[in-house]
Enzyme design. Structure first.
Site, PDB file in Angstrom:
ATOM      1  N   GLY A  31      28.952  48.062  68.124  1.00 11.06           N
ATOM      2  CA  GLY A  31      29.908  49.060  67.711  1.00 11.06           C
ATOM      3  C   GLY A  31      31.037  49.559  68.605  1.00 11.06           C
ATOM      4  CG  LEU A  33      33.571  47.082  66.069  1.00 11.03           C
ATOM      5  CD1 LEU A  33      33.560  46.395  64.733  1.00 11.03           C
ATOM      6  CD2 LEU A  33      32.485  46.380  66.832  1.00 11.03           C
ATOM      7  CG  HIS A  34      36.464  46.087  72.803  1.00 11.40           C
ATOM      8  ND1 HIS A  34      36.326  44.792  72.690  1.00 11.40           N
ATOM      9  CD2 HIS A  34      35.291  46.664  73.194  1.00 11.40           C
ATOM     10  CE1 HIS A  34      35.456  44.370  73.327  1.00 11.40           C
ATOM     11  NE2 HIS A  34      34.702  45.433  73.697  1.00 11.40           N
ATOM     12  N   GLY A  36      38.202  42.436  71.997  1.00  9.90           N
ATOM     13  CA  GLY A  36      36.999  41.474  71.988  1.00  9.90           C
ATOM     14  C   GLY A  36      36.052  41.172  71.092  1.00  9.90           C
ATOM     15  CG  HIS A  37      33.379  44.038  69.583  1.00 10.22           C
ATOM     16  ND1 HIS A  37      33.857  45.302  69.965  1.00 10.22           N
ATOM     17  CD2 HIS A  37      32.089  43.859  70.072  1.00 10.22           C
ATOM     18  CE1 HIS A  37      32.706  45.770  70.909  1.00 10.22           C
ATOM     19  NE2 HIS A  37      31.711  44.913  71.118  1.00 10.22           N
ATOM     20  NE  ARG A 187      27.381  50.504  79.231  1.00  8.14           N
ATOM     21  CZ  ARG A 187      26.813  49.557  78.652  1.00  8.14           C
ATOM     22  NH1 ARG A 187      26.977  48.349  78.458  1.00  8.14           N
ATOM     23  NH2 ARG A 187      25.437  49.754  77.861  1.00  8.14           N
TER      24      ARG A 187
HETATM   25  P1  AMP Z   1      28.486  44.402  72.563  1.00  7.16           P
HETATM   26  O1  AMP Z   1      29.064  45.388  71.506  1.00  7.16           O
HETATM   27  O2  AMP Z   1      29.130  45.130  73.864  1.00  7.16           O
HETATM   28  O3  AMP Z   1      27.228  44.513  72.598  1.00  7.16           O
HETATM   29  O4  AMP Z   1      29.364  43.418  72.338  1.00  7.16           O
HETATM   30  C1  AMP Z   1      29.017  42.433  71.128  1.00  7.16           C
HETATM   31  C2  AMP Z   1      29.588  41.040  71.121  1.00  7.16           C
HETATM   32  O5  AMP Z   1      31.061  41.162  71.707  1.00  7.16           O
HETATM   33  C3  AMP Z   1      28.860  40.236  72.611  1.00  7.16           C
HETATM   34  O6  AMP Z   1      28.566  38.863  72.192  1.00  7.16           O
HETATM   35  C4  AMP Z   1      29.928  40.580  73.589  1.00  7.16           C
HETATM   36  O7  AMP Z   1      29.910  39.315  74.586  1.00  7.16           O
HETATM   37  C5  AMP Z   1      31.003  40.391  72.878  1.00  7.16           C
HETATM   38  N1  AMP Z   1      32.245  40.911  73.737  1.00  7.16           N
HETATM   39  C6  AMP Z   1      32.109  42.217  74.284  1.00  7.16           C
HETATM   40  N2  AMP Z   1      33.185  42.283  75.070  1.00  7.16           N
HETATM   41  C7  AMP Z   1      34.229  41.199  74.866  1.00  7.16           C
HETATM   42  C8  AMP Z   1      35.317  41.071  75.449  1.00  7.16           C
HETATM   43  N3  AMP Z   1      36.077  41.491  76.198  1.00  7.16           N
HETATM   44  N4  AMP Z   1      35.810  39.499  75.106  1.00  7.16           N
HETATM   45  C9  AMP Z   1      34.984  38.876  74.278  1.00  7.16           C
HETATM   46  N5  AMP Z   1      33.700  39.276  73.825  1.00  7.16           N
HETATM   47  C10 AMP Z   1      33.395  40.311  73.908  1.00  7.16           C
END
Ligand code: AMP
Length: 284
Positions: A31, A33-34, A36-37, A187
């Protein structure tokens, strides 16, 4: 879009999609979410069928002194982003749904989890592997999408899926960055304005490492030393590790062959950040 909190509801929705002949893609997230997600959701959307996003701040992948309690939780906003990105099903379970009383199983990938982030965060990858194995078992997607931002996680999940014959395609997606180069992360919200500026040293040192490799540097020790020197000299950066490894096996490289992962972790104040550059198809 359906938002489900229970495993049974997820299975029912996925079964209905399968009955329509739809493929199923899964994007696991914690969650907040940005972009990247969102890029993972778009990759899943582009493959068609039912896109499932999971939103679960998995307690078992946090250490006892880590940021579980203060990890950003923004479910309403996340649901809006999922809706906008064409997600068909969001799975946002409680911890009790995922880990009911009596839960006793851990999925442990050996060796490659003991270095880099695994060395800094003991038990972290056991938590990741166990929750990802559960999510894959619940949703049974054709493809699951992971970011290269978490390069060690991606390699570990691929290893687990191969070793356990889970029969799902793992798709790695490129790291999405802020315009100035900072890798997007939930983060980043913890950073003070000064830390936010200082954190740019991470992506800059990695961009320089890439340039060095493209200019012909093949000595992994020299590359690591270059990045380490740069980050040790940078204000506000408390460096945890610099690794130059094979992006698939995570084995240390002596010389860079056709591929390399240069990965770093550092604390900026109380906030732990990671970043990396993956180089493939290099001339040998
Ligand atoms: P998280 O919510 O941080 O556990 O991330 C969920 C998914 O999003 C994981 O597969 C991460 O590698 C991916 N993710 C997080 N940040 C980025 C980013 N800046 N670019 C691409 N994928 C990302």
């Amino acid at each position: 879009m359906v938002a489900a909190q229970r495993i049974g509801e997820v299975r029912q929705e996925v079964r209905a999609a399968r009955a329509r002949g739809a493929r199923v893609g899964l994007v696991p997230t914690m969650g907040a979410l940005h972009e990247g997600h969102a890029s993972l959701l778009r990759a899943a959307r582009a493959d068609g069928g039912l896109v499932v996003a999971s939103i679960f701040v998995n307690p078992t992948q946090f250490g006892p002194t880590e940021d579980l309690a203060k990890y950003p939780r923004r479910l309403e906003r996340d649901l809006e982003i999922c809706r906008r990105e064409g997600v068909g099903l969001v799975f946002a379970p409680s911890a009790a749904e995922m880990y009911p009383a009596g839960f006793a199983t851990t999925v442990h990938v050996a060796r490659m989890t003991e270095k880099m982030c695994g060395a800094c965060r003991p038990g972290h990858f056991d938590g990741v592997c166990t929750v990802v194995a559960k999510l894959l078992a619940i949703v049974r997607p054709d493809t699951a999408y992971f970011g290269e931002k978490d390069a060690q996680q991606l390699a570990v999940v691929r290893r687990m899926v191969a070793d356990l014959d889970l029969g799902v395609e793992i798709r790695g997606c490129p790291t999405v960055r802020e315009p100035d180069g900072l890798a997007m992360s939930s983060r980043n919200a913890y950073l003070s304005p000064a830390e936010r500026r200082q954190a740019l040293a991470l992506s800059r040192s990695l961009a320089e490492a890439r340039e060095a490799v493209l200019a012909g540097e093949r000595d992994a020790g020299r590359l690591a030393a270059q990045v380490r020197q740069r980050l040790e000299a940078a204000e506000g950066v408390d460096l945890q590790y610099v690794a130059v490894v094979d992006p698939d096996t995570l084995e240390d490289l002596g010389r860079v062959g056709d591929k390399a992962l240069v990965a770093v972790a550092a604390k900026m104040g109380a906030t732990r950040l990671i970043d990396n550059v993956v180089l493939r198809g290099l001339k040998v």
